[in-house]
Design an enzyme around this catalytic site. Structure first.
Site, PDB file in Angstrom:
ATOM      1  N   ASP A   9      46.503 -33.541 285.982  1.00 28.13           N
ATOM      2  CA  ASP A   9      47.091 -32.712 287.025  1.00 28.13           C
ATOM      3  C   ASP A   9      45.971 -31.996 287.759  1.00 28.13           C
ATOM      4  OD1 ASP A   9      49.044 -31.635 288.599  1.00 28.13           O
ATOM      5  OD2 ASP A   9      49.720 -30.135 287.155  1.00 28.13           O
ATOM      6  N   GLU A  50      44.084 -33.470 292.265  1.00 27.66           N
ATOM      7  CA  GLU A  50      44.848 -34.402 291.425  1.00 27.66           C
ATOM      8  C   GLU A  50      44.068 -35.685 291.170  1.00 27.66           C
ATOM      9  OE1 GLU A  50      49.288 -32.890 292.826  1.00 27.66           O
ATOM     10  OE2 GLU A  50      48.227 -34.435 293.955  1.00 27.66           O
ATOM     11  N   ASP A  75      52.474 -36.000 287.599  1.00 31.27           N
ATOM     12  CA  ASP A  75      53.609 -35.550 288.416  1.00 31.27           C
ATOM     13  C   ASP A  75      53.299 -35.616 289.910  1.00 31.27           C
ATOM     14  OD1 ASP A  75      52.382 -33.009 289.289  1.00 31.27           O
ATOM     15  OD2 ASP A  75      52.677 -32.371 287.223  1.00 31.27           O
ATOM     16  N   ASP A 124      48.827 -29.414 283.309  1.00 32.24           N
ATOM     17  CA  ASP A 124      49.033 -28.334 284.270  1.00 32.24           C
ATOM     18  C   ASP A 124      48.409 -27.033 283.753  1.00 32.24           C
ATOM     19  OD1 ASP A 124      50.525 -27.125 286.667  1.00 32.24           O
ATOM     20  OD2 ASP A 124      51.321 -25.945 284.994  1.00 32.24           O
ATOM     21  N   HIS A 227      44.185 -36.475 331.107  1.00 38.27           N
ATOM     22  CA  HIS A 227      43.395 -36.094 332.277  1.00 38.27           C
ATOM     23  C   HIS A 227      44.294 -35.826 333.480  1.00 38.27           C
ATOM     24  CE1 HIS A 227      44.104 -40.000 334.188  1.00 38.27           C
ATOM     25  NE2 HIS A 227      43.917 -40.527 332.984  1.00 38.27           N
ATOM     26  N   GLU A 303      40.511 -45.168 327.173  1.00 42.05           N
ATOM     27  CA  GLU A 303      41.784 -45.828 327.478  1.00 42.05           C
ATOM     28  C   GLU A 303      41.711 -47.322 327.171  1.00 42.05           C
ATOM     29  OE1 GLU A 303      44.843 -46.119 327.546  1.00 42.05           O
ATOM     30  OE2 GLU A 303      45.491 -45.089 329.384  1.00 42.05           O
TER      31      GLU A 303
END
Length: 424
Positions: A9, A50, A75, A124, A227, A303
């Protein structure tokens, strides 16, 4: 063959904030705890913590027996699904950690299972102990205990003060300049003081500047500015990266100034990046002059290249290249006539640019001055929408859109095609 269970954990008080992990290696047959390992990580996200817990658990198991079969129980749905190969790993911080975890044991030797949080209490607890001790005294960086019926070994890395780790068999104490055993004492109030310090650090981290209040940690927030108008814009002509590279018109320059005033009122922009084309650099320069910032040219924001369609209206393209246009509208991999850039190629480029910028500007608000297709693609990817959604978005000249990208790979679309700043 030996069988191990790894429970891991990680946690972060602030996401990102003061973080740590905890890992446990169990004998799958007897249930005996063989290894406990934890580490304070400094300021990282929940998901990084984790993954670091998973890595520590797998390494500890590998140290015991590299030929063993390992069943990982966590978990964290994200880690379990990504390591099982069912979910893609998109975030740049996660990819190297997942690759590293996958190299510890050969493929097929490790299996993964998601478990509810209440079934992962051991790991944990260790993760919280790491966060408490690291945030309070900056003394405990890593601790590990291996206990078995025939042998016990312990390893620690300690920068100051003392650390005590207890297993069912033995209590080990390591100290810097002291031989006294016992729990490490945190200055200024023990565990309660540690939690208070961690809460303050987390609050400061979450309060980092953003376009809107961060609700899942401090994201990289991209304010996407199209733009201003060029002479081709009101005529609705294709204007990509392969055309004449037009400059802003008088109307476009006015729009850029209005956008600059809007950015100044919001007061959250920290960096400005622009496509290399003239119209975007001119728009970005107007905002930069108003905010007192520099403009960085980012080639990935350019673009799409519309090939032979550059400078033509949609109607002219339909008349000259009807089959190519129909294919382009139906298939994201179809290219405009003459070797332009497909939507799929654009999406690949934008995704790579996004990942690079998310990693570079975590917790920052960045103005990206770019074009219609890149902005729509940023939004589409954030939503997980299909390619055809590009045709269902309106994006006006000098409009603003906002997308926030979090450290766990999630994204939030906060604004689309806002033109309120352009009205008198």
């Amino acid at each position: 063959m030996r069988e191990f269970i790894v429970e891991a954990d990680g946690g972060s008080r602030g996401n990102p904030g003061p973080a740590g992990y905890g890992s446990v290696v169990l004998d799958a047959v007897t249930g005996e705890t063989l290894v406990e390992t934890y580490e304070y990580l400094g300021v990282v996200t929940n998901n990084v913590a984790e993954y670091r817990g998973l890595l520590a658990g797998l390494r500890a198991a590998h140290d015991l027996d590299p030929t063993a079969s390992v069943h990982v129980r966590m978990d964290s749905k994200l880690v379990v699904e990504q390591m099982s190969g069912r979910w893609k790993i998109k975030h740049p911080d996660m990819k190297p950690l997942a690759m590293e975890a996958g190299r510890i044991y050969p493929p097929g030797q490790v299996t993964y299972e998601w478990i509810p949080r209440e079934q992962n209490k051991h790991a944990d607890r260790l993760a919280n102990e790491a966060m408490d001790s690291g945030a309070s005294a900056s003394s405990v960086r890593r601790g590990a205990v291996v206990g078995a019926s025939s042998s016990v070994r312990a390893s620690f890395s300690v920068t100051s003060s003392a650390v005590t780790v207890t297993s069912s068999a033995t209590t080990f104490s390591a100290a810097a300049g002291s031989s006294a055993a016992g729990p490490a004492k945190s200055p200024g109030g023990g565990a309660a003081g540690a939690r208070s310090t961690a809460d303050v650090r987390a609050a400061r981290n979450v309060a980092s500047p953003g376009w809107a209040p961060a609700d899942m940690g401090a994201p990289a927030t991209f304010v996407l500015l199209r733009h201003g108008e060029t002479p081709l814009t009101p005529q609705k002509r294709f204007s990509g990266s392969g055309g004449t590279d037009p400059a802003l018109s008088d109307v476009g320059r006015e729009q850029a100034q209005r956008a600059a005033e809007a950015m100044a009122r919001r007061g959250t922009i920290e960096y400005i990046l622009a496509s290399p084309l003239t119209r975007t650099r001119e728009t970005a320069a107007a905002v930069a002059d108003r905010l007192g910032l520099d403009v960085t040219v980012e080639d990935g924001l350019i673009e799409t290249d519309f090939g032979a369609w550059e400078g033509l209206t949609f109607g002219e393209v339909r008349e000259l290249y009807p089959d190519d246009l129909n294919a382009w509208l139906a298939d994201p991999e179809a290219e405009p006539t003459g070797g332009g850039e497909s939507f799929t190629a654009t999406a690949t480029r934008i995704a790579a640019t996004r990942d690079k910028l998310v990693a570079a500007y975590a917790g920052r608000t960045v103005l990206l001055v770019t074009h219609v297709t890149p902005i729509k693609t940023f939004v589409r990817l954030a939503l997980g929408a299909p390619p055809e959604s590009l045709f269902r978005m309106e994006l006006s000249a000098a409009s603003l859109s906002v997308v926030a990208h979090y450290a766990d790979g999630n994204a939030s679309v906060r604004l689309l095609n806002d033109t309120s700043h352009l009205r008198p």
